[in-house]
Design a protein around this motif. Structure first.
Motif, PDB file in Angstrom:
ATOM      1  N   VAL A 463      12.783 -31.494 -51.814  1.00 27.42           N
ATOM      2  CA  VAL A 463      12.947 -32.887 -51.344  1.00 27.42           C
ATOM      3  C   VAL A 463      14.186 -32.952 -50.470  1.00 27.42           C
ATOM      4  N   SER A 464      14.017 -33.498 -49.265  1.00 28.27           N
ATOM      5  CA  SER A 464      15.153 -33.542 -48.350  1.00 28.27           C
ATOM      6  C   SER A 464      15.724 -34.959 -48.279  1.00 28.27           C
ATOM      7  N   VAL A 465      14.855 -35.935 -48.068  1.00 26.68           N
ATOM      8  CA  VAL A 465      15.383 -37.302 -47.940  1.00 26.68           C
ATOM      9  C   VAL A 465      14.269 -38.299 -48.251  1.00 26.68           C
ATOM     10  N   LEU A 466      14.641 -39.414 -48.837  1.00 28.18           N
ATOM     11  CA  LEU A 466      13.671 -40.486 -49.114  1.00 28.18           C
ATOM     12  C   LEU A 466      13.837 -41.576 -48.064  1.00 28.18           C
ATOM     13  N   LEU A 467      12.744 -41.912 -47.406  1.00 24.53           N
ATOM     14  CA  LEU A 467      12.810 -42.971 -46.391  1.00 24.53           C
ATOM     15  C   LEU A 467      11.949 -44.126 -46.875  1.00 24.53           C
ATOM     16  N   ASN A 468      11.982 -45.221 -46.102  1.00 20.96           N
ATOM     17  CA  ASN A 468      11.175 -46.382 -46.490  1.00 20.96           C
ATOM     18  C   ASN A 468       9.701 -46.047 -46.535  1.00 20.96           C
ATOM     19  N   MET A 471       8.676 -39.655 -48.073  1.00 25.96           N
ATOM     20  CA  MET A 471       9.682 -38.682 -48.484  1.00 25.96           C
ATOM     21  C   MET A 471       9.515 -37.434 -47.627  1.00 25.96           C
ATOM     22  N   VAL A 472      10.640 -36.912 -47.115  1.00 23.89           N
ATOM     23  CA  VAL A 472      10.568 -35.698 -46.295  1.00 23.89           C
ATOM     24  C   VAL A 472      10.789 -34.495 -47.208  1.00 23.89           C
ATOM     25  N   VAL A 473       9.867 -33.532 -47.112  1.00 23.33           N
ATOM     26  CA  VAL A 473       9.950 -32.327 -47.946  1.00 23.33           C
ATOM     27  C   VAL A 473      10.048 -31.121 -47.025  1.00 23.33           C
ATOM     28  N   HIS A 474      11.056 -30.255 -47.267  1.00 23.67           N
ATOM     29  CA  HIS A 474      11.211 -29.039 -46.468  1.00 23.67           C
ATOM     30  C   HIS A 474      10.455 -27.910 -47.133  1.00 23.67           C
ATOM     31  N   LEU A 475       9.529 -27.276 -46.364  1.00 24.92           N
ATOM     32  CA  LEU A 475       8.786 -26.147 -46.934  1.00 24.92           C
ATOM     33  C   LEU A 475       9.522 -24.850 -46.632  1.00 24.92           C
ATOM     34  N   SER A 476      10.167 -24.778 -45.453  1.00 25.38           N
ATOM     35  CA  SER A 476      11.006 -23.624 -45.124  1.00 25.38           C
ATOM     36  C   SER A 476      11.981 -24.128 -44.081  1.00 25.38           C
ATOM     37  N   GLY A 477      12.835 -23.228 -43.625  1.00 20.33           N
ATOM     38  CA  GLY A 477      13.945 -23.637 -42.754  1.00 20.33           C
ATOM     39  C   GLY A 477      13.675 -24.805 -41.843  1.00 20.33           C
ATOM     40  N   HIS A 478      12.617 -24.716 -41.046  1.00 22.42           N
ATOM     41  CA  HIS A 478      12.450 -25.766 -40.045  1.00 22.42           C
ATOM     42  C   HIS A 478      11.070 -26.394 -40.131  1.00 22.42           C
ATOM     43  N   ILE A 479      10.342 -26.110 -41.224  1.00 27.90           N
ATOM     44  CA  ILE A 479       9.044 -26.773 -41.375  1.00 27.90           C
ATOM     45  C   ILE A 479       9.213 -27.836 -42.430  1.00 27.90           C
ATOM     46  N   GLU A 502      17.300 -35.628 -54.173  1.00 25.34           N
ATOM     47  CA  GLU A 502      17.451 -34.666 -53.082  1.00 25.34           C
ATOM     48  C   GLU A 502      17.629 -33.268 -53.678  1.00 25.34           C
ATOM     49  N   GLY A 503      16.937 -32.285 -53.096  1.00 25.92           N
ATOM     50  CA  GLY A 503      17.093 -30.915 -53.572  1.00 25.92           C
ATOM     51  C   GLY A 503      16.112 -30.535 -54.662  1.00 25.92           C
ATOM     52  N   MET A 504      15.328 -31.512 -55.114  1.00 28.91           N
ATOM     53  CA  MET A 504      14.368 -31.239 -56.191  1.00 28.91           C
ATOM     54  C   MET A 504      13.187 -30.431 -55.647  1.00 28.91           C
ATOM     55  N   LYS A 505      12.707 -29.453 -56.424  1.00 26.45           N
ATOM     56  CA  LYS A 505      11.544 -28.658 -56.000  1.00 26.45           C
ATOM     57  C   LYS A 505      10.270 -29.423 -56.367  1.00 26.45           C
ATOM     58  N   VAL A 506       9.355 -29.520 -55.422  1.00 25.94           N
ATOM     59  CA  VAL A 506       8.105 -30.241 -55.706  1.00 25.94           C
ATOM     60  C   VAL A 506       6.910 -29.444 -55.200  1.00 25.94           C
ATOM     61  N   LYS A 507       5.794 -29.636 -55.894  1.00 25.66           N
ATOM     62  CA  LYS A 507       4.552 -28.972 -55.497  1.00 25.66           C
ATOM     63  C   LYS A 507       3.677 -30.018 -54.811  1.00 25.66           C
ATOM     64  N   CYS A 508       3.192 -29.682 -53.629  1.00 26.82           N
ATOM     65  CA  CYS A 508       2.402 -30.660 -52.865  1.00 26.82           C
ATOM     66  C   CYS A 508       1.128 -30.000 -52.372  1.00 26.82           C
ATOM     67  N   ARG A 509       0.226 -30.839 -51.870  1.00 22.36           N
ATOM     68  CA  ARG A 509      -0.955 -30.314 -51.186  1.00 22.36           C
ATOM     69  C   ARG A 509      -0.952 -30.869 -49.769  1.00 22.36           C
ATOM     70  N   VAL A 510      -1.324 -30.029 -48.805  1.00 14.48           N
ATOM     71  CA  VAL A 510      -1.309 -30.446 -47.396  1.00 14.48           C
ATOM     72  C   VAL A 510      -2.492 -31.375 -47.149  1.00 14.48           C
ATOM     73  N   LEU A 511      -2.205 -32.583 -46.635  1.00  9.38           N
ATOM     74  CA  LEU A 511      -3.288 -33.522 -46.293  1.00  9.38           C
ATOM     75  C   LEU A 511      -3.810 -33.227 -44.896  1.00  9.38           C
ATOM     76  N   SER A 512      -2.865 -33.096 -43.947  1.00  8.28           N
ATOM     77  CA  SER A 512      -3.293 -32.773 -42.583  1.00  8.28           C
ATOM     78  C   SER A 512      -2.114 -32.194 -41.843  1.00  8.28           C
TER      79      SER A 512
END
Length: 1815
Positions: A463-468, A471-479, A502-512
């Motif tokens: 988890v990188s940042v929570l917006l209105n 939530m932005v999640v970083h999968l790797s350096g710049h993705i 922020e910094g929490m590890k989360v498991k997600c599924r790609v929607l698109s």
């Protein structure tokens, strides 16, 4: 730097428009060449640690020789590193990609820079800012016009931005002022090649900004024209490279030229004055090789300058042939002004003319690829290494990428490895080489680019940042991906920040994933992440029958739209949402909900999919055959517009979203209305009343033409060529126009030709001008060609019959379409003018002002219709002299909403007073205005206007202008209706032209030849016999028809016989005309005129009617219908079965049809599947009239023998709904509704009684009785078939009297509450088992029972007692009574209930230490819920005055009032021991713990626990009994004193209820009760209490009521929504004085810091109550508390204007006081001073002023004030008062001297008064 967009995506959305955003995005670029070795890290000035991408460069010394600064050669050649890039450095760049606001530039040695739109040139920036300010949309050239990928240009480093990761972003500029900074006007020489930007475009050329002060550079247009490949105009801001042709006036004026050859190869000659300070990148120089090293070359150029060529820029072909002293041509790559370092390139694409730079490598895009088996061919320690990839291409590894970022460098080890695996990071365009990495961490990365991700993939991120919005999640350096807000969880999270850090590890599924735009969407919904069902990544995956998890993105009233992955989405129509019928999906579904959906059908090409939740729940996931969604031809439809094309609309038929086409010409019968309707319909609109007229496998075509729709619905169509017969009339439309005739298309795709000769009675010379494409016509078939399946039709007016009233219906339809257009445009545009125009109608009068008068007429203006054009033609101002500005009254002739134009007339005969019209009378009319298909006419001198169609017949054509109607023509009209609703009150008329006599006789002769009159007797031959009619060919060749009811005498018709079968084909019959059929609809026409002729006569064969002597009258449908009476039995004939509406249509007469509904058609449910089999077409049946009405035309019949519902009879019914609380809801015949209670479903009760029934099931029902229009039904077989009935297991309980105590009886659970389990014993009787009698276990909460006893659970019970008077039944469910197992399972592990001795022991210990929780529990049990309960008081068997409470069910009447506790209990003479309290009710905690003695002895008590206790009687010693008695009395006394204490605040709901009984009007009590609920956060209960209070408090107690409203406002403000607060406020305004309510809400807002809302409210208040002083003061107080002193002053001025002048002084004084209190004391003082100067006698104000000064002023000021006051000329009494105050003040604050001084002043005053009196 080597990070292309592709491969170091900067995440997020596409680039934003502002520069600051661009910068922040760029910071994500991976630190390609990070070097973390301690030795090399340096602090950047004022910046963070330098993690930059490139290594530092050797510092080169500066030497001074003879004043000429030359640069020393570098010791070792290395590539350019980021850390050596400085601001001001000049470089050659190559465009990599261009967006609207930024250019990404490839720089030498793999660096990457960004050129922002702000750094082009000054004139362009100015142009941009002007553009922004003016919001002008004039075309401005954006960056893609100026730059293209692969373009090479000079630029300068404008700024180095350091991002938070420490990476450096290079900001570039092409601003000539920076690029050419080193040049001055004196150093300009002819031949120099300079870069600049176009500053302005002049007539003959361009002024170019070359960045040199005081120099104007001009580039003639001629010079630009020479550039063959780009003769286009240059735009302001465009980057150009041009050569200096000549320099004039010491460099003040420079002429440039544009010769491609020199510009492409800008050679720098020494005579042009180039030196190290002004050398520019891109220049070609002749150079001599000074030294050849492994890492590059050192060169000398322009006689004495040194430069270096690194190994990346040596020409690969000649790399081995470089020798010292050799001459080469080199291109300047970069110049570092401060260290004078010059980088050169020898690569051919920069040196040879005509070769461009390719922005992408020849082998295609390989970025992100992992390549194995690479060989290292050379190592350059300071720079990196060269690799050879397996396909022999060469790549470069930067030294930072030879190792992991945290390892020490070990070049030799790397070099020693035979093979390497690398990942391609980027392609550098200016170096024309791939940059790769050997870092294992980069190679192993699963996702290096967005292209590596697939939808549906499971990924882990941080988890990188929570917006209105998510939530932005970083999968790797710049993705990085976005989890949209609705996808943060399965449910919508109110406070996501509590769940995600922020910094929490989360498991997600790609929607698109959209790799091009670097957009990645993820989901965190557990149901999607953990789903094991197949994923729908494309429409191809969604095969019918498959089930997958999807999420709802949209809930509409026609269904839900569900989305899967990659924007695959489908519709779940309303019918598929649930097995229960759902009317409004919003109540059951929400956006973001994850559900299983099953594919019903999917069209991958059209990307359409229909899904079902219902089927997915059923669990059958096998592939089902694709259902065919068809739409019948002729069926009315609704459709939604999807897309507008030139010649029609693409629509989706609702609800199944089937695609169909609606051609423009099919929007209306009036050709002129079609484009109007097309114009006003927008995508997404719904169109109703459409009909499908033809369908093929490929397409469905719809029409909205009313006449065509009518023909399809009336069945006036041929479905196939075989059905067409000569003489048949059809309605069609012109499909194609040819010189030899027109093709007419009909429904079902049939096309006929009307040759030129058959098109009109007039002579047609040119067939192409007669009809219009799409015109609706009536055609009559004249010839058939069976072989070729072709037919000819005639359109002649003389040969076709128009349906009666057709012209009027068409007129009304056409005008209604125009109204619809008007309304749609008015609503859509949201413009006031269009809405005003929509409200105008023909004939309305307007007050206008003349604007201009011309020969052609006049133009007016109106204050109401601003922006509309109001015109009158010269005919309409004739005889009136107009002058500009004159006021006139005009009448509207036409309103054209599209062009916002109103046509009016000011002729006196039209504007005059309207005279009324008489219906069916004739008038002469004058055409006043023509608008395409419609004309406005005026009738005689009645001043009445109306609208007619310009064509009186569908087939009418106008061959010449003279045929058409024109303004001023006269017509003969007949009034049909004097005020027609559909024409907005205008008269409806029929008209014809006043034409010469001659023509009329011809047309009369033509028509007189054909047809038959009413009553004529004819001979004919039977042509065909059908079940419902017989066709007869008459002697003159025409055809007549005989209705089934006109064959045999009515008396002779036998039930179930077929009358038409008695007539044989070919036989000759005598018949008589009784009417005729409409040519088109075959609808029976009762003739209106003795001379009227029918082309298709309707005949009768009944002998009694053939007798000519009998008076023969025709009967209209209306008369016929009114002759039927309800309940009468009549003979009718079956005409058809309607499978859709499941009803039988029958006919009794040629003009009357009736309907028999399904339930009135059959008596056995078995016949329901195929009811049509019971009746044959044309069969005679006897039916009873159920309902008859002539307007609307309706005749409902029944063939079952009954025509109404009667108590005690058996009828068929259809289940419409199944409700656990009610039972079955059943639809009965003849419009009845009924319900079956669960106890009436069968003679033997069974568990889950309702599950065997389904919706639409047919049942035989017994009618028990009718209550409020609803029938009570029974399905018991003992009721339905009493003669065959078996013995009844569970008999009906009709009354309490039938029940006996001790009887075992079964019943169904109705509900479980605190009072016990309520059990339905029959429809009217509900028994109750108290909690103690429900189970042997001890349950402390009834909810345990309610979980195990859902409604309709079957239970066996024993009757304990019956109160026959009140109808109450007490039951037991205990195993010992019923012999059945306990209702609660043993597995719950509940304790057994204590009985007997144990219970007594337990109770005595309990009494001593009662815990609060238990007392609350008892109290909760004792609380009386609101659910439909009523309390009754009964006497117990003995003469005790005990209190017992029972509850009784009332079926239909809901008791809304809160139960009131019983009347007070009076202890009898025996004292407290006589008090007996039934369990389940108490006033308060204490009473439950009392166990009076009598209870122990009284065996007949109805209290369950006592009963158990008495089952084991045990003797107690006398002493024990005494002790208990004392304890009980003591407790009672204590309880009484508590109850008497008025200050004790109640602790529970029951106590409040008791107090409220005593004082129901006390708002204080009610508010405490609300507060009590709010402490327990029971918001809803608090609201309910407030509502009760408002109902209960007497209407006279206004203040008390207001208090409750205020509390409710406070409650909604704190716990409710904006909406709920508003609702309460509006209600309060209705019931109370508005002013205090406003004030209270304003205070509520102010207290809760909602200043904006408070301010808004105050503004409303001062407008609404401007005469009220308090409002102004309250607003002023608020403003000053907010510190808005200036606003308060302005408010005071407004207040003084609004309030009466006598109030002014007080208002100013009050504001002054407020200033003292909240604002500026000085200001307040000034205000008081001013007022008191004007009104010195107002001692009250002086007094207030003194008080305020004492509080806020200095001693000096106070004393000065007192001195002023004591010298006022007011009465002595008042002065005495002031002296008194003065003395008090001095005593408190002053010194003895000051006190003495006051006394002296007082003496002086008294003496002065004395002398005055003496004088």
């Amino acid at each position: 730097m080597a990070s292309v967009e592709e491969d170091f995506p900067r995440g997020g959305t596409t680039k934003k428009s502002t520069e600051s955003k661009i910068v922040s995005q760029r910071t994500e670029v991976d630190n390609l060449f990070q070097s973390n070795e301690q030795a090399e890290t340096k602090k950047r000035k004022g910046a963070a640690k330098d993690d930059s991408k490139k290594l530092k460069k050797q510092k080169t010394g500066k030497e001074k020789k003879d004043g000429l600064t030359l640069n020393a050669a570098a010791k070792c050649v290395e590539i350019l590193h980021t850390k050596n890039v400085k601001e001001g450095m000049l470089m050659l760049g190559c465009v990599k990609e261009v967006t609207d606001f930024e250019v990404t530039v490839s720089l030498p040695c793999g660096l990457q820079g960004f050129l922002s739109i702000k750094n082009i040139c000054d004139s362009y920036t100015k142009l941009l800012s002007e553009q922004l300010d003016s919001a002008d949309t004039e075309d401005i050239c954006s960056l893609p016009h100026f730059f293209y990928p692969g373009m090479v240009f000079r630029c300068v480093v404008a700024k180095l931005d350091v991002a938070k990761g420490g990476s450096v972003s290079i900001q570039l500029s092409v601003n000539p002022k920076l690029v050419n900074k080193a040049l001055t006007s004196s150093s300009l020489k002819a031949g120099m090649v300079l870069s600049g930007c176009v500053e302005s475009v002049e007539d003959h050329g361009y002024i170019i900004d070359i960045g040199i002060n005081g120099t104007k550079a001009f580039l003639p247009k001629k010079a630009v024209k020479d550039k063959q490949n780009n003769p286009a105009e240059l735009k302001v801001g465009q980057y150009v490279t041009s050569q200096v042709e000549e320099v004039k006036n010491d460099g003040r004026v420079v002429r440039l030229s544009f010769s491609p050859a020199t510009v492409a190869q800008p050679c720098a000659e020494s005579q042009q004055g180039w030196n190290l300070t002004n050398l520019l990148p891109g220049l070609l120089v002749k150079a001599t090789i000074k030294k050849v090293t492994k890492h590059g070359l050192l060169l000398d150029f322009l006689s004495s300058f040194s430069g270096q060529v690194d190994f990346l820029h040596m020409d690969p072909e000649q790399a081995s042939s470089y020798t010292e002293g050799g001459e080469v041509q080199a291109c300047v790559l970069y110049v570092e002004p401060s260290t004078r370092l010059v980088g050169l390139s020898l690569r051919s694409y920069l040196i040879q003319p005509g070769t461009g730079v390719d922005p992408t490598p020849a082998a295609g895009d390989r970025i992100g690829e992992v390549v194995k088996g690479c060989k290292m061919i050379s190592m350059h320690h300071m720079s990196g290494a060269m690799l050879e990839l397996p396909d022999k291409t060469v790549a470069f590894v930067h030294r930072n990428h030879l190792k992991e970022s945290n390892e020490p460098a070990n070049d030799n080890r790397v070099l020693a490895m035979t093979e390497h695996t690398c990942r391609i990071l980027d392609f550098s365009a200016i170096d024309q080489i791939h940059f790769v990495s050997l870092r294992k961490s980069i190679i192993d990365r699963p996702f290096y680019r967005y292209h590596d991700l697939q939808a549906g993939q499971l990924v882990e991120g941080t988890v990188s940042v929570l917006l209105n919005h998510g939530m932005v999640v970083h999968l790797s350096g710049h993705i990085k991906g976005l989890v949209p807000r609705t996808h943060l969880s399965d449910i919508v999270l109110k406070n996501p920040e509590k769940k995600y850090m922020e910094g929490m590890k989360v498991k997600c599924r790609v929607l698109s994933v959209d790799a091009e735009n670097k957009k990645l969407y993820l989901t965190r919904k557990k149901a999607l992440v953990e789903s094991s069902l197949p994923l729908f990544l494309s429409y191809a995956d969604a095969r019918p029958g498959r089930v997958s998890h999807g999420y709802i993105v949209c809930v509409k009233d026609f269904g839900c739209i569900v989305r899967f992955y990659n924007s695959v989405k489908g519709l779940v129509p309303l019918s598929e949402l649930s097995s229960e019928p759902i009317i409004s999906p919003e109540e059951f579904f929400y956006v973001g909900q994850v559900l299983k959906a099953k594919v019903l059908q999917c069209d991958a090409e059209k990307e359409k999919m229909v899904l079902s939740f219902k089927a997915a729940g059923a669990g059958d996931t096998e592939e089902t055959p694709k259902p065919q969604f068809d739409c019948e031809v002729g069926k009315r439809l609704e459709a939604k517009v999807l897309k507008k094309s030139v010649n029609g609309l693409e629509v989706a038929i609702l609800p199944d979203e089937i695609r169909a086409a609606l051609p423009t010409m099919h929007l209306s019968d009036h050709i002129s209305n079609c484009p109007l309707l097309w114009e006003s319909l927008q995508e997404g609109d719904t169109i109703s009343n459409l009909v499908c007229f033809s369908k093929s496998k490929q397409s469905i075509t719809l029409t909205k033409k009313p006449t065509v729709r009518w023909s399809l619905e009336e069945g006036v169509v041929a479905k196939d060529f075989s059905e067409i017969t000569v003489g048949m009339q059809l309605i069609g439309w012109i499909k194609n126009i040819m010189p030899y005739g027109v093709f007419v298309e009909f429904p079902y795709g049939l096309v006929g030709l009307s040759p030129k000769s058959a098109m009109s009675d007039k002579f047609i010379s040119d067939a192409t001008t007669a009809f219009q494409l799409g015109q609706t016509v009536i055609a009559k078939v004249t010839n058939l060609d069976e072989e070729k399946k072709r037919f000819l039709v005639t359109l002649k007016l003389s040969e076709v019959i128009t349906p009666e009233g057709n012209a009027q219906t068409r007129l009304i339809n056409g005008l209604q379409e125009r109204r619809a257009v008007t309304e749609m445009l008015a609503v859509k545009d949201n413009s006031d003018l269009r809405q005003q125009l929509a409200a105008l109608s023909v004939g309305q009068k307007l007050k206008l002002t003349v604007d201009t008068v011309k020969d052609s007429g006049a133009i007016f203006k109106s204050d109401d219709l601003v922006g509309a054009t109001i015109l009158a033609t010269k005919h309409h101002v004739m005889g009136v002299s107009l002058t500009s500005g004159q006021k006139v009254t005009a009448v509207i002739l036409l309103v054209d909403i599209l062009s916002t134009c109103v046509h009016v007339s000011i002729l006196s005969k039209l504007v005059g007073k309207k005279k009324s019209l008489t219906e069916e009378s004739k008038y002469t009319a004058v055409v006043q205005h023509i608008d395409k298909d419609f004309a406005t006419i005026s009738l005689d001198d009645t001043a009445q206007l109306t609208v007619i169609q310009t064509s009186s017949h569908l087939n009418e054509i106008f061959l010449s202008e003279s045929d058409k109607l024109k303004a001023g023509m006269c017509l003969a009209v007949e009034v049909i209706e004097s005020s027609c609703q559909e024409l907005q009150g205008l008269p409806l008329v029929s008209w014809q032209r006043t034409a010469p006599k001659r023509q009329r006789t011809i047309s009369e002769n033509q028509t007189s030849s054909k047809g038959h009159c009413f009553g004529e007797i004819l001979q004919g031959k039977v042509r065909t016999v059908k079940p419902t009619c017989i066709q007869v060919t008459l002697e003159d060749g025409s055809t007549g028809s005989v209705h089934v009811s006109e064959v045999v005498e009515a008396a002779e018709v036998r039930q179930r016989s077929f009358p038409t079968s008695s007539v044989k084909v070919g036989s000759v019959v005598t018949a008589r005309v009784i009417g005729g059929r409409e040519a088109t609809s075959h609808r029976f026409l009762p003739f209106s005129h003795p001379k009227f002729k029918y082309n298709i006569p309707e005949l009768t064969l009944i002998p009694s009617k053939l007798d000519q002597s009998v008076d023969f009258k025709e009967v209209t449908a209306k008369e016929k219908l009114s002759s039927y009476k309800v309940g009468e039995e009549i003979t009718c004939f079956v005409s058809k079965f309607n499978p859709e509406r499941k009803c039988l249509e029958v006919t009794t007469d040629p003009c009357v049809t009736g309907t028999v509904e399904l339930l009135a058609m059959i008596t056995d449910p078995k016949d329901a599947c195929h009811p049509e089999k019971l009746y044959k077409l044309g069969q005679a049946v006897h039916a009873k009239v159920v309902e008859v009405s002539s307007k609307p035309h309706r005749l409902a019949l029944s063939v079952t023998g009954a025509h109404k519902l009667e108590k005690g009879s058996v009828t068929l019914g259809m289940v419409t709904n199944i409700q656990p609380q009610v039972g079955l809801l059943v639809k009965l015949p003849f419009g009845g509704m009924g319900s079956v209670a669960v106890t009436d479903l069968a003679d033997a009760y069974r568990p889950n009684p309702l599950e065997v029934y389904s919706k639409d099931q047919l049942l035989r029902c017994y009618l028990l009785g009718n209550e409020n229009g609803k029938w009570q039904l029974s399905l018991r077989s003992s009721r339905l078939n009493p003669e065959q009935a078996k013995p009844v297991k569970d008999p009906e309980v009709l009354s309490v009297k039938k029940l006996k105590t001790g009887q075992i009886i079964r019943g169904y659970v109705k509900s479980v509450g605190e009072q016990g389990v309520f059990i339905k014993l029959s429809t009217s009787i509900t028994g109750r088992a108290q909690l103690q009698q429900s189970t042997k276990y001890f349950v402390n909460n009834y909810k345990v029972l309610s979980e195990h006893l859902p409604p309709n659970t079957l239970l066996t019970t024993k009757i304990l007692s019956i109160d026959k008077k009140e109808g109450l039944v007490n039951l037991s469910l205990l195993p010992m009574d019923t012999g059945k197992p306990d209702v609660l399972p043993e597995s719950l592990g509940l304790p057994l209930r204590l009985i007997g001795e144990e219970k007594k022991k337990h109770d005595t210990t309990k009494k001593k230490k009662r815990t609060l929780s238990e007392s609350e529990q008892t109290q909760a049990e004792s609380q009386v819920p609101k659910q439909k309960k009523k309390k009754k008081k009964t006497k117990t068997e003995d003469s005790d005055s005990g209190v017992e409470v029972y509850f009784r069910e009332e079926e239909d009447k809901e008791d809304e009032e809160e139960p009131k506790p019983d009347p007070q209990v009076t202890p009898s003479s025996a004292g407290p021991s006589r008090l007996q309290v039934a369990a389940g009710f108490s006033w308060d905690i204490g009473l439950n713990s009392l166990k009076p003695v009598s209870a122990m002895k009284d065996a007949d008590s109805s209290d369950g626990e006592d009963q158990e206790g008495s089952s084991k009687p045990q003797k107690k010693s006398r002493h024990e009994l005494e002790q208990e008695k004392k304890a009980a009395e003591k407790a009672l006394v204590q309880r009484e004193t508590e109850l008497m204490d008025p200050n004790l605040r109640p602790q529970d709901a029951a106590a409040f209820e008791r107090l409220l009984l005593a004082s129901p009007n006390s708002s204080l009590l009610w508010l405490q009760y609300m507060a009590h609920h709010l402490q327990a956060t029971q918001i809803e209960q608090a609201r309910a209490v407030a509502e009760r209070a408002l109902k209960t408090i007497s209407f006279r107690e206004e203040q008390e009521k207001l208090n409750v409203w205020v509390a409710l406002l406070n409650l909604e403000n704190m716990y409710g929504t904006e909406e709920s607060l508003k609702k309460v406020f509006e209600r309060a305004l209705q019931f109370c004085e508005p002013m205090p309510v406003y004030q209270q809400l304003a205070d509520v807002y102010a207290k809760s810091d909602k200043t904006k809302e408070a301010e808004g409210l105050y503004k409303t208040m001062v407008k609404r109550f401007r005469q009220n002083k308090a409002v102004w003061l309250s607003y002023g107080t608020f403003l000053l508390q907010q510190g808005e002193s200036d606003s308060a002053s302005a408010l005071l001025q407004r207040a003084l204007k609004s309030l009466p002048s006598k109030e002014s002084v007080d208002v100013i004084a009050k504001f002054a006081q407020l200033e003292f209190r909240y604002g500026d004391a000085e200001k307040g003082r000034t205000m008081f001073d001013k007022v008191l100067t004007s009104y010195p006698k107002r001692t009250d104000l002086w007094s207030v002023f003194i008080d305020l000064m004492v509080k806020h002023g200095s001693q000096k000021d106070v004393r000065a004030l007192f001195d002023r006051v004591i010298h006022l000329s007011v009465s002595a009494k008042k002065i005495k008062f002031f002296f008194k105050r003065y003395l008090e003040y001095e005593k408190k604050h002053g010194t003895p001297q000051s006190i003495q001084a006051v006394k002296e002043k007082a003496m002086e005053f008294v003496e002065a008064k004395g002398t005055e009196a003496a004088n």
